[in-house]
Motif scaffolding. Structure first.
Motif, PDB file in Angstrom:
ATOM      1  N   ALA A 335      35.255  44.026  42.057  1.00  0.00           N
ATOM      2  CA  ALA A 335      35.743  44.024  43.434  1.00  0.00           C
ATOM      3  C   ALA A 335      36.979  44.913  43.578  1.00  0.00           C
ATOM      4  N   VAL A 336      37.836  44.914  42.578  1.00  0.00           N
ATOM      5  CA  VAL A 336      39.011  45.786  42.573  1.00  0.00           C
ATOM      6  C   VAL A 336      38.583  47.245  42.556  1.00  0.00           C
ATOM      7  N   ALA A 337      37.618  47.555  41.688  1.00  0.00           N
ATOM      8  CA  ALA A 337      37.132  48.951  41.608  1.00  0.00           C
ATOM      9  C   ALA A 337      36.502  49.381  42.920  1.00  0.00           C
ATOM     10  N   GLU A 338      35.746  48.485  43.551  1.00  0.00           N
ATOM     11  CA  GLU A 338      35.108  48.811  44.834  1.00  0.00           C
ATOM     12  C   GLU A 338      36.154  49.007  45.929  1.00  0.00           C
ATOM     13  N   ALA A 339      37.158  48.125  45.952  1.00  0.00           N
ATOM     14  CA  ALA A 339      38.198  48.236  46.977  1.00  0.00           C
ATOM     15  C   ALA A 339      39.041  49.481  46.807  1.00  0.00           C
TER      16      ALA A 339
END
Length: 341
Positions: A335-339
């Motif tokens: 989720a961090v990478a996507e955000a």
């Protein structure tokens, strides 16, 4: 009936209808009480929480108004604010889940070192965890989560200079939650919990603390940077922060009020928080860098590797001790990478 008398009756009837409508609108508008621990002159209060409340109120079709109470006006103990909204003593609350261990165990992942690169990325990723049902917490059934946030990464701020693991050994360092406290222990310092942000500056000035793990917002608005002026640029993790509404209060609101709250909560609230927070972090840090007497230190590559080795034990421990820990860790990293994209 004369023409004039008819007009008079019509005017009276119109006034009665309008008056009744106005009274109905006045009765329909509900005031929600929103408790916060931050002072009214802080940007968190003025530029984030107040802005959110104004947007919700304006969008509620006259059914709702939100009244904010700064600096613990409704309750000085910031660690009690979650329970206040759970129990319906207040309608909404801004609180730090780390002050109530177990309330949102999953959110302690943002406290892991080197995990969150910015408040915006961390907050959007955390919000997606809540929306996907991966972060539910314990004893949270009586509230509805409106905002799930991350601060920007923290750094180590101490009364004396620190440039190595040897320098930090046995120092009394304050952390906001269990994971930050574990990181403090991992680097050989003595973890100190149980202190809220407004209490840190006094503890430092009295020598009860040698340092603290915070980001530049907390360092500035709570006066911490005035009592400790040595800053080590190492990502010690972030802190999770939340806004929630009492679920019974929310369920009893008119549909228009609920819709307004929903539209401005979730990711919209996360971006308002994160983007404003990151901008202030940069402003506060830049201003501090111009102040005489401050010491800013970045670890050498070799020393950073030593710290990272210690930090990995904290990450491994979090995964092992958290139910479904590896899956939660992988999901949040994704989720961090996507955000970030």
């Amino acid at each position: 009936m004369t023409h004039a008398f008819g007009k008079t009756l019509l005017s009276l009837a119109t006034a009665l209808v309008l008056g009744t409508g106005a009274a109905t609108c006045a009765q329909a508008q509900q005031e929600l009480r929103f408790t916060t621990s931050v002072p009214a002159n802080s940007f968190i209060y003025a530029d984030i929480l107040s802005v959110w409340a104004e947007r919700v109120t304006a969008d509620s079709e006259g059914t709702l108004t939100i009244r904010l109470f700064p600096a613990g006006t409704l309750g000085r103990d910031a660690s009690a604010h979650l329970d206040m909204v759970r129990n319906g003593i207040v309608d909404l609350a801004y609180f730090i889940p780390g002050y109530t261990p177990g309330a949102m165990t999953e959110a302690t992942i943002v406290e892991l070192p080197n995990m969150v690169p910015s408040a915006t990325i961390g907050s959007v990723a955390a919000t997606r965890m809540v929306e996907e049902g991966l972060w539910t917490g314990q004893g949270m059934e009586s509230v509805k989560i409106l905002g799930m946030f991350s601060t920007a990464p923290t750094l180590l701020t101490t009364r004396g200079p620190v440039a190595s693991l040897e320098d930090v050994a046995n120092l009394n360092l304050r952390g906001a939650g269990p994971t930050l406290l574990a990181s403090i222990e991992a680097i050989g310092a003595t973890p100190v919990g149980g202190l809220t942000a407004p209490q840190i500056a006094e503890a430092l000035s009295r020598g009860l603390l040698d340092g603290t793990i915070n980001e530049w917002v907390a360092l500035t608005i709570f006066g911490i940077s005035q009592t400790a002026q040595n800053h080590l640029n190492v990502n010690m993790g972030a802190s999770a922060i939340m806004v929630a509404i009492n679920r019974a209060t929310y369920d009893a609101l008119p549909a228009a009020a609920q819709a307004a709250i929903d539209r401005h909560s979730g990711e919209a609230f996360a971006r308002l928080w994160g983007e404003t927070f990151d901008a202030r972090i940069e402003a506060f840090r830049s201003a501090a860098e111009q102040e005489p007497g401050r010491n800013f230190t970045t670890l050498s590559e070799a020393e950073q590797a030593r710290w990272d080795e210690r930090f990995q034990t904290v990450i491994d421990g979090w995964i092992a001790e958290t139910p479904n820990g590896q899956a939660l860790y992988d999901s949040f990293r994704a989720a961090v990478a996507e955000a970030a994209n």
